[in-house]
Design a protein around this motif. Structure first.
Motif, mmCIF file in Angstrom:
data_model
loop_
_atom_site.group_PDB
_atom_site.id
_atom_site.type_symbol
_atom_site.label_atom_id
_atom_site.label_comp_id
_atom_site.label_asym_id
_atom_site.label_seq_id
_atom_site.Cartn_x
_atom_site.Cartn_y
_atom_site.Cartn_z
ATOM 1 N N ALA A 141 20.103 27.719 26.023
ATOM 2 C CA ALA A 141 21.252 28.574 26.334
ATOM 3 C C ALA A 141 21.952 28.115 27.610
ATOM 4 C CB ALA A 141 20.789 30.023 26.471
ATOM 5 N N ILE A 142 21.163 27.706 28.611
ATOM 6 C CA ILE A 142 21.739 27.240 29.877
ATOM 7 C C ILE A 142 22.520 25.947 29.661
ATOM 8 C CG2 ILE A 142 21.154 26.307 32.157
ATOM 9 C CD1 ILE A 142 18.741 28.281 32.137
ATOM 10 N N TYR A 143 21.941 25.009 28.922
ATOM 11 C CA TYR A 143 22.593 23.725 28.674
ATOM 12 C C TYR A 143 23.970 23.930 28.034
ATOM 13 C CZ TYR A 143 23.173 18.865 27.141
ATOM 14 O OH TYR A 143 23.656 17.597 26.939
ATOM 15 N N LYS A 144 24.044 24.828 27.074
ATOM 16 C CA LYS A 144 25.321 25.094 26.404
ATOM 17 C C LYS A 144 26.304 25.776 27.352
ATOM 18 C CE LYS A 144 27.357 27.481 22.410
ATOM 19 N NZ LYS A 144 28.188 26.304 22.033
ATOM 20 N N ALA A 145 25.807 26.709 28.165
ATOM 21 C CA ALA A 145 26.692 27.487 29.045
ATOM 22 C C ALA A 145 27.316 26.644 30.149
ATOM 23 C CB ALA A 145 25.924 28.656 29.655
ATOM 24 N N ILE A 146 26.645 25.559 30.558
ATOM 25 C CA ILE A 146 27.151 24.762 31.688
ATOM 26 C C ILE A 146 27.899 23.515 31.233
ATOM 27 C CG2 ILE A 146 25.339 25.613 33.214
ATOM 28 C CD1 ILE A 146 23.849 23.003 32.831
ATOM 29 N N THR A 160 6.136 31.138 36.964
ATOM 30 C CA THR A 160 5.498 29.916 36.474
ATOM 31 C C THR A 160 5.820 28.694 37.330
ATOM 32 O OG1 THR A 160 7.297 29.786 34.855
ATOM 33 C CG2 THR A 160 5.165 30.612 34.087
ATOM 34 N N HIS A 161 6.193 28.902 38.584
ATOM 35 C CA HIS A 161 6.284 27.827 39.573
ATOM 36 C C HIS A 161 7.195 26.678 39.133
ATOM 37 C CE1 HIS A 161 2.811 29.782 41.509
ATOM 38 N NE2 HIS A 161 2.280 29.841 40.298
ATOM 39 N N CYS A 162 8.364 27.030 38.574
ATOM 40 C CA CYS A 162 9.399 26.042 38.228
ATOM 41 C C CYS A 162 8.965 25.072 37.133
ATOM 42 C CB CYS A 162 9.838 25.259 39.461
ATOM 43 S SG CYS A 162 10.652 26.258 40.722
ATOM 44 N N MET A 163 7.944 25.411 36.341
ATOM 45 C CA MET A 163 7.517 24.531 35.259
ATOM 46 C C MET A 163 8.580 24.376 34.175
ATOM 47 S SD MET A 163 4.594 23.135 35.794
ATOM 48 C CE MET A 163 4.152 22.619 34.139
ATOM 49 N N GLN A 164 9.577 25.240 34.185
ATOM 50 C CA GLN A 164 10.636 25.202 33.179
ATOM 51 C C GLN A 164 11.605 24.042 33.373
ATOM 52 O OE1 GLN A 164 12.668 28.939 32.943
ATOM 53 N NE2 GLN A 164 14.429 28.138 31.831
ATOM 54 N N TRP A 165 11.748 23.560 34.614
ATOM 55 C CA TRP A 165 12.919 22.744 34.937
ATOM 56 C C TRP A 165 12.841 21.251 34.645
ATOM 57 C CZ3 TRP A 165 16.036 26.182 34.317
ATOM 58 C CH2 TRP A 165 15.896 27.452 34.877
ATOM 59 N N PRO A 166 11.685 20.610 34.618
ATOM 60 C CA PRO A 166 11.691 19.183 34.258
ATOM 61 C C PRO A 166 12.346 18.905 32.908
ATOM 62 C CG PRO A 166 9.604 19.741 35.271
ATOM 63 C CD PRO A 166 10.351 21.038 35.091
ATOM 64 N N THR A 167 12.120 19.776 31.924
ATOM 65 C CA THR A 167 12.728 19.571 30.605
ATOM 66 C C THR A 167 14.254 19.668 30.687
ATOM 67 O OG1 THR A 167 10.775 20.511 29.542
ATOM 68 C CG2 THR A 167 12.772 20.360 28.218
ATOM 69 N N LEU A 168 14.768 20.633 31.449
ATOM 70 C CA LEU A 168 16.224 20.756 31.588
ATOM 71 C C LEU A 168 16.791 19.565 32.355
ATOM 72 C CD1 LEU A 168 18.784 22.453 31.159
ATOM 73 C CD2 LEU A 168 18.348 23.514 33.388
ATOM 74 N N ILE A 169 16.120 19.139 33.419
ATOM 75 C CA ILE A 169 16.580 17.982 34.183
ATOM 76 C C ILE A 169 16.673 16.754 33.277
ATOM 77 C CG2 ILE A 169 15.951 16.357 36.023
ATOM 78 C CD1 ILE A 169 14.782 18.787 37.541
ATOM 79 N N ASP A 170 15.679 16.577 32.430
ATOM 80 C CA ASP A 170 15.677 15.439 31.497
ATOM 81 C C ASP A 170 16.852 15.526 30.531
ATOM 82 O OD1 ASP A 170 14.161 13.074 30.483
ATOM 83 O OD2 ASP A 170 14.113 14.289 28.668
ATOM 84 N N ALA A 171 17.135 16.751 30.038
ATOM 85 C CA ALA A 171 18.265 16.927 29.115
ATOM 86 C C ALA A 171 19.597 16.662 29.815
ATOM 87 C CB ALA A 171 18.239 18.335 28.527
#
Length: 449
Positions: A141-146, A160-171
């Protein structure tokens, strides 16, 4: 699920309970009738029977029920028995507050507090899709919105200590028009709940920065210093939380974002809103008047920041009921899901399984043992959250088909019992058809980006 009656040796935390250790203890007819059919439904009835006894201060009856439950509970048994063992532990601790001399238990948490390494945390997150589902749905959802933005600023509220963000950074690194510059801001305060990490939030930011540099994404990491007395990882649930709420609101209100200069603001809430107390006696004065709650006040502030998207992910159950019996019913009929899921691929004595279940035990302990400000687990269901967001002036941002496809691909990596469904404004992770985690995305009704 079905739990067989066993004559298990009472665990250490039960050995001071005189009546529980007395197999000759007199049982009522209702309790004696349960002994031959201790399946999940009967265990739930016993738990409710115990809760009713505790709420009416009938310690003797509560002890009788606990004796029966102790012969069912087993931390190394089937999922039902393992779950029951955590409920029993919490109820014994609660009973000790009513009559310490009769129960003989001091009420102190006996659940070990473990600190994970970053590698341990990655394994923890990958174990079942409990967290990755929300990461995947939110990142989509974030990728599409930005799209089209050259600058992105994410305010991240999660456990969860920013574990979400490496995948978004890679995308973002693969974005056809090139990656935007990315800034992630997190609060200094973190609720004292598992998973706990053995490195500081600044170290987490440093590692993220190194990964972003490797992927050629311009990156900045910032920490909102919202409380000089914020809770450390060593704090226990039975210590009164000192949530620096007003300080956090003040810090958020003072932040400025240049929307006219191509900057997209994203608000990400992962398993976090539940820790903003919503009790009637916790009403805050302020922008929304005397009837506004902490949860509503927070949503009001972030709406005024005019983000291009707000993502909210949490567990799909109402665990905030005012009575002990209502919370037991919701909790027992919900938290069997992770216990059952772990049974499908981990041995009964697996250290990973025991550690994961222990973290769930922390949740059960807080939900059942405590009242008032000490009960910090106040989860609301996806339907309740949806109603709240709409009342606060947010509009649903539907998940696109590409995001739905990515979530389905993620679930294919896990056991066949996991699934996904759409329900009104939500994507919902399911286990054997039962709702477990919801993901939603929102925009302020006034957003004109």
């Amino acid at each position: 699920m079905r739990a067989e009656l066993t004559k298990s040796t009472p665990s250490l935390y039960l050995r001071n309970l005189n009546l529980l250790n007395n197999p000759q203890a007199p049982l009522s007819g209702a309790l004696r009738g349960c002994l031959g059919s201790l399946d999940g439904a009967c265990i739930e009835k016993l738990l409710l029977h115990c809760a009713s006894a505790l709420e009416s201060n009938d310690v003797t009856l509560a002890q009788q029920v606990m004796w029966v439950l102790n012969n069912v509970a087993s931390s190394s048994g089937d999922p039902n028995q393992r779950l029951t063992s955590w409920f029993l532990r919490a109820l014994i601790s609660r009973a000790s507050r009513l009559c310490p001399t009769a129960v003989g238990f001091n009420g102190t948490s006996t659940i070990p507090r473990r600190l994970m390494s970053v590698t341990d945390l990655a394994v923890y997150v990958d174990l079942i899709p409990w967290h990755r589902f929300g990461f995947c749905a939110s990142n989509g959802a974030i990728y599409k919105a930005i799209e089209g933005y050259s600058k992105v600023h994410i305010l991240d509220f999660s456990i969860t200590h920013c574990m979400q963000w490496p995948t978004l950074i890679d995308a973002l690194a693969k974005r056809p028009e090139g990656p935007p510059s990315l800034k992630i801001t997190v609060p200094n305060f973190r609720p004292p709940v598992p998973p706990l990490l053995n490195v500081s939030i600044e170290e987490v930011g440093f590692r993220l920065g190194n990964f972003a540099k490797f992927r050629d994404v311009r990156f900045e990491f910032d920490v909102i210093d919202d409380s000089p007395c914020s809770l450390s990882s060593e704090n226990h649930f039975n210590e009164s939380p000192r949530f620096p709420f007003q300080s956090l609101l003040d810090q958020l209100s003072s932040l400025s974002f240049d929307h006219s200069n191509g900057e997209a603001l994203v608000i990400n809430c992962q398993n976090w809103l539940r820790y903003l107390c919503d009790e009637p006696n916790d009403r805050q004065s302020g922008r929304l008047g005397e009837e506004s709650s902490r949860r509503d006040a927070f949503l009001d502030i972030i709406k005024e920041l005019d983000p291009c998207i707000v993502t909210v992910v949490d567990e799909d159950s109402d665990l905030s009921g005012p009575s002990l019996t209502s919370r037991i019913t919701s909790c027992f009929n919900y938290l069997w899901i992770p216990f059952d899921a772990l049974e499908t691929f981990l041995p009964k004595d697996s250290s990973q399984r025991i550690d994961y279940e222990s973290d769930i035990g922390h949740k059960i302990e807080n939900i059942l043992e405590f009242e008032g400000c000490q009960r910090i687990e106040r989860l609301e269901s996806g339907a309740q959250l949806t109603h709240r967001m709409k009342n606060m002036g947010f509009l649903s941002a539907p998940f696109c088909e590409e995001t739905v496809g990515e979530v389905k691909s993620l679930l294919d990596e896990h056991a066949s019992g996991w699934g996904m469904k759409r329900e009104e404004d939500m994507l919902i992770l399911t286990w054997k058809g039962h709702n477990s985690v919801f993901a939603t995305a929102w925009v302020p009704a006034s957003f004109d980006g």
